[in-house]
Design an enzyme around this catalytic site. Sequence first.
Site, PDB file in Angstrom:
ATOM      1  N   GLY A   1      42.688  58.840  50.974  1.00 52.79           N
ATOM      2  CA  GLY A   1      42.392  59.491  52.248  1.00 52.79           C
ATOM      3  C   GLY A   1      41.932  60.918  51.986  1.00 52.79           C
ATOM      4  CB  CYS A   2      42.288  64.026  53.927  1.00 54.06           C
ATOM      5  SG  CYS A   2      41.936  65.788  53.784  1.00 54.06           S
ATOM      6  CG  PHE A   3      39.518  65.605  48.692  1.00 59.46           C
ATOM      7  CD1 PHE A   3      39.501  66.655  49.590  1.00 59.46           C
ATOM      8  CD2 PHE A   3      38.311  65.267  48.092  1.00 59.46           C
ATOM      9  CE1 PHE A   3      38.347  67.354  49.890  1.00 59.46           C
ATOM     10  CE2 PHE A   3      37.139  65.964  48.374  1.00 59.46           C
ATOM     11  CZ  PHE A   3      37.163  67.002  49.276  1.00 59.46           C
TER      12      PHE A   3
ATOM     13  CB  THR B   1      45.518  62.861  48.039  1.00 63.48           C
ATOM     14  OG1 THR B   1      45.463  62.113  49.273  1.00 63.48           O
ATOM     15  CG2 THR B   1      45.768  61.913  46.890  1.00 63.48           C
TER      16      THR B   1
END
Length: 169
Positions: free
Chosen positions: A9-11, A14
Amino acid sequence: MKDIYFAGGCFWGTEHFFKLLRGVKETEVGYANGHTTSPTYEEVYTDTTGFAETVHVTYDENVTDLTFLLQMFFKAIDPLSLNKQGNDIGTRYRTGIYYTDKDDLPAIQEAMKAEQRRYTAPLAVEVEPLQNFYRAEEYHQDYLEKNPNGYCHLPIELFRMAKMTNDEK
């Protein structure tokens, strides 16, 4: 040192999550496994380049191992969600595990099997060799450190748990 690439998903979140884990020495965010050259964030955002927002994780295999990192990856994603994590929707937010060392594939496959046993629906996580990776623009690197109140789809409890892994060793 070893490398693995996670699309979760959104880095921003993460990357922050993986950076907190024991044995992780370096992270960088970028775009993986697309079909253009040197994409920009604006291009990737259109979902026409084939790239996934991805975190390149470099870890010390004397401190941690791939199995542990894979277990943590599955804690940070919804493995059944196709092209969506949290409020982020689009192919750029798909989940994936991209490897550069074919010797890592058995551990990845075993982790996928273990995770699949938890569900009746098939996992929506790609497992592929890394085809390409382009580092994202500098303002995306360490985004949540630079912007502590910035957007993140991951729950704060996950970051607390990641910090605790450093106390286990």
